[in-house]
Motif scaffolding. Structure first.
Motif, PDB file in Angstrom:
ATOM      1  N   TYR A  13       0.881  -1.176   0.000  1.00  0.00           N
ATOM      2  CA  TYR A  13       0.000   0.000   0.000  1.00  0.00           C
ATOM      3  C   TYR A  13       0.912   1.216   0.000  1.00  0.00           C
ATOM      4  O   TYR A  13       1.627   1.442   0.983  1.00  0.00           O
ATOM      5  CB  TYR A  13      -0.844   0.051   1.271  1.00  0.00           C
ATOM      6  N   ALA A  18       2.511  -4.824   3.146  1.00  0.00           N
ATOM      7  CA  ALA A  18       1.802  -5.653   4.129  1.00  0.00           C
ATOM      8  C   ALA A  18       2.140  -7.129   3.966  1.00  0.00           C
ATOM      9  O   ALA A  18       2.186  -7.864   4.952  1.00  0.00           O
ATOM     10  CB  ALA A  18       0.292  -5.441   4.004  1.00  0.00           C
ATOM     11  N   GLY A  39      -2.143  -7.234  12.572  1.00  0.00           N
ATOM     12  CA  GLY A  39      -1.397  -6.396  11.644  1.00  0.00           C
ATOM     13  C   GLY A  39      -0.322  -7.129  10.855  1.00  0.00           C
ATOM     14  O   GLY A  39       0.401  -6.506  10.076  1.00  0.00           O
ATOM     15  N   CYS A  40      -0.215  -8.458  11.016  1.00  0.00           N
ATOM     16  CA  CYS A  40       0.862  -9.192  10.329  1.00  0.00           C
ATOM     17  C   CYS A  40       0.525  -9.502   8.877  1.00  0.00           C
ATOM     18  O   CYS A  40       1.379  -9.998   8.132  1.00  0.00           O
ATOM     19  CB  CYS A  40       1.221 -10.466  11.083  1.00  0.00           C
ATOM     20  N   GLY A  41      -0.727  -9.248   8.460  1.00  0.00           N
ATOM     21  CA  GLY A  41      -1.071  -9.409   7.048  1.00  0.00           C
ATOM     22  C   GLY A  41      -2.023 -10.564   6.731  1.00  0.00           C
ATOM     23  O   GLY A  41      -2.284 -10.830   5.558  1.00  0.00           O
ATOM     24  N   LYS A  42      -2.562 -11.223   7.738  1.00  0.00           N
ATOM     25  CA  LYS A  42      -3.444 -12.374   7.520  1.00  0.00           C
ATOM     26  C   LYS A  42      -4.658 -11.996   6.687  1.00  0.00           C
ATOM     27  O   LYS A  42      -4.999 -12.653   5.698  1.00  0.00           O
ATOM     28  CB  LYS A  42      -3.940 -12.951   8.866  1.00  0.00           C
ATOM     29  N   SER A  43      -5.310 -10.940   7.124  1.00  0.00           N
ATOM     30  CA  SER A  43      -6.537 -10.515   6.461  1.00  0.00           C
ATOM     31  C   SER A  43      -6.257 -10.025   5.037  1.00  0.00           C
ATOM     32  O   SER A  43      -7.011 -10.312   4.105  1.00  0.00           O
ATOM     33  CB  SER A  43      -7.181  -9.407   7.298  1.00  0.00           C
ATOM     34  N   THR A  44      -5.161  -9.316   4.883  1.00  0.00           N
ATOM     35  CA  THR A  44      -4.771  -8.831   3.553  1.00  0.00           C
ATOM     36  C   THR A  44      -4.526 -10.005   2.605  1.00  0.00           C
ATOM     37  O   THR A  44      -4.952  -9.982   1.441  1.00  0.00           O
ATOM     38  CB  THR A  44      -3.504  -7.962   3.652  1.00  0.00           C
TER      39      THR A  44
HETATM   40  P1  ADP Z   1      -4.057  -8.866  10.217  1.00  0.00           P
HETATM   41  O1  ADP Z   1      -5.235  -9.417   9.493  1.00  0.00           O
HETATM   42  O2  ADP Z   1      -2.966  -9.868  10.367  1.00  0.00           O
HETATM   43  O3  ADP Z   1      -4.414  -8.238  11.527  1.00  0.00           O
HETATM   44  P2  ADP Z   1      -4.020  -6.971   8.063  1.00  0.00           P
HETATM   45  O4  ADP Z   1      -3.849  -7.841   6.885  1.00  0.00           O
HETATM   46  O5  ADP Z   1      -5.382  -6.463   8.351  1.00  0.00           O
HETATM   47  O6  ADP Z   1      -3.436  -7.711   9.334  1.00  0.00           O
HETATM   48  O7  ADP Z   1      -3.071  -5.731   7.925  1.00  0.00           O
HETATM   49  C1  ADP Z   1      -1.688  -5.872   7.605  1.00  0.00           C
HETATM   50  C2  ADP Z   1      -1.050  -4.515   7.564  1.00  0.00           C
HETATM   51  O8  ADP Z   1      -1.476  -3.808   6.415  1.00  0.00           O
HETATM   52  C3  ADP Z   1      -1.385  -3.658   8.779  1.00  0.00           C
HETATM   53  O9  ADP Z   1      -0.221  -2.993   9.175  1.00  0.00           O
HETATM   54  C4  ADP Z   1      -2.405  -2.695   8.233  1.00  0.00           C
HETATM   55  O10 ADP Z   1      -2.354  -1.467   8.905  1.00  0.00           O
HETATM   56  C5  ADP Z   1      -1.983  -2.551   6.790  1.00  0.00           C
HETATM   57  N1  ADP Z   1      -3.116  -2.227   5.900  1.00  0.00           N
HETATM   58  C6  ADP Z   1      -4.224  -2.964   5.707  1.00  0.00           C
HETATM   59  N2  ADP Z   1      -5.050  -2.377   4.827  1.00  0.00           N
HETATM   60  C7  ADP Z   1      -4.432  -1.221   4.459  1.00  0.00           C
HETATM   61  C8  ADP Z   1      -4.765  -0.154   3.553  1.00  0.00           C
HETATM   62  N3  ADP Z   1      -5.908  -0.153   2.851  1.00  0.00           N
HETATM   63  N4  ADP Z   1      -3.883   0.848   3.425  1.00  0.00           N
HETATM   64  C9  ADP Z   1      -2.727   0.851   4.108  1.00  0.00           C
HETATM   65  N5  ADP Z   1      -2.335  -0.109   4.967  1.00  0.00           N
HETATM   66  C10 ADP Z   1      -3.200  -1.134   5.138  1.00  0.00           C
END
Ligand code: ADP
Ligand code: ADP
Length: 225
Positions: A13, A18, A39-44
């Motif tokens: 991003y 991420a 915040g480790c990127g699982k959801s992403t």
């Molecule tokens: P998890 O699911 O492991 O808690 P996420 O995948 O939600 O983590 O997020 C991984 C990282 O990417 C986090 O640091 C989050 O802040 C960042 N992030 C997620 N979505 C966005 C976005 N749209 N823009 C910028 N950073 C993002």
């Protein structure tokens, strides 16, 4: 049962990366549980597999079919969200059949798919209610039912039990295990709950700071001396 291959996936991003080059393969019929700190990127990563995020580089394949640039509805995946994401103005049956309706499938086929999923999830008596008439646990069953009716190659779960109380979570863990056995499906399941990982996973993927840190069976990862 299809395999899911994540091949050197990077997701940035702007200046923040991420996902920093993640590769792994879920073998056919596996129940992969992804854990790791917030915040480790699982959801992403999950959203990238679902096509809700466009990855920066790398590839995603199902049984060798490259879905990296496919539309979400053409990927053969179905995702279940933590907040259920049900359509509030539709009945349970309409929610569960919506993707098939959008795909232009015949009404009889949709009705059959909805009835089958409702039976598996034991929500037959709620089909004509709207989401606001349901408890949290029932809403989550509908969200899972909506995924089942699409008969996806791969199921994706993003913390589906986190909004439920402890008793219901434990009941749903058993039900999800039964569902996995019954559907013989390939599943990727994100959670921060160690009990869910221990009880449901065929393999656990541990992520940290955008990378895979460890992969192993529940016994490998949690019962080490
Ligand atoms: P998890 O699911 O492991 O808690 P996420 O995948 O939600 O983590 O997020 C991984 C990282 O990417 C986090 O640091 C989050 O802040 C960042 N992030 C997620 N979505 C966005 C976005 N749209 N823009 C910028 N950073 C993002
Ligand atoms: P379709 O076009 O067949 O609905 P999509 O993959 O776009 O396929 O969506 C599948 C289902 O997943 C939708 O019915 C919708 O309920 C849900 N969905 C997809 N993306 C989101 C999202 N970002 N937020 C909430 N629900 C979503």
């Amino acid at each position: 049962m299809p395999s899911l291959q994540i091949d050197t996936v990077v997701k940035s991003y702007d200046s923040f990366t991420a996902i920093k080059g993640v590769s792994f393969t879920a073998e056919p019929g596996e129940f992969i549980v992804m854990v790791g700190p917030s915040g480790c990127g699982k959801s992403t990563l999950l959203r990238s597999i679902a096509g809700l995020e466009t990855i920066t580089s790398g590839a995603i394949r199902i049984d060798g079919r490259d879905i990296t640039h496919a539309e979400p509805s053409d990927r053969g995946v179905a995702m279940v969200f933590q907040n259920y994401a049900l359509y509030p103005h539709m009945t349970v049956a309409e929610n569960m059949g919506f993707a098939l309706k959008m795909a232009g499938r015949p009404k009889t086929e949709i009705a059959a798919a909805v009835a089958k999923a409702a039976k598996i999830l034991r929500i037959e008596e709620h089909l004509h209610k709207t989401p606001k008439q349901l408890s949290g646990g029932q809403k989550q069953r509908v969200a899972i039912g909506r995924a089942i009716t699409r008969a996806p190659d791969v199921f994706l779960f993003d913390e589906p039990l986190s909004n439920l109380d402890a008793a219901l979570r434990s009941q749903m863990r058993v039900e999800l295990g039964r569902l996995h056995a019954e559907l013989k499906a390939t599943m990727v399941y994100v959670t921060h709950d160690q009990t869910e990982a221990m009880t449901m996973a065929t393999r656990i993927v541990v992520m940290n700071a955008g990378l895979i840190e460890q992969v192993g069976s529940p016994l490998d990862l949690y019962n080490r001396p």
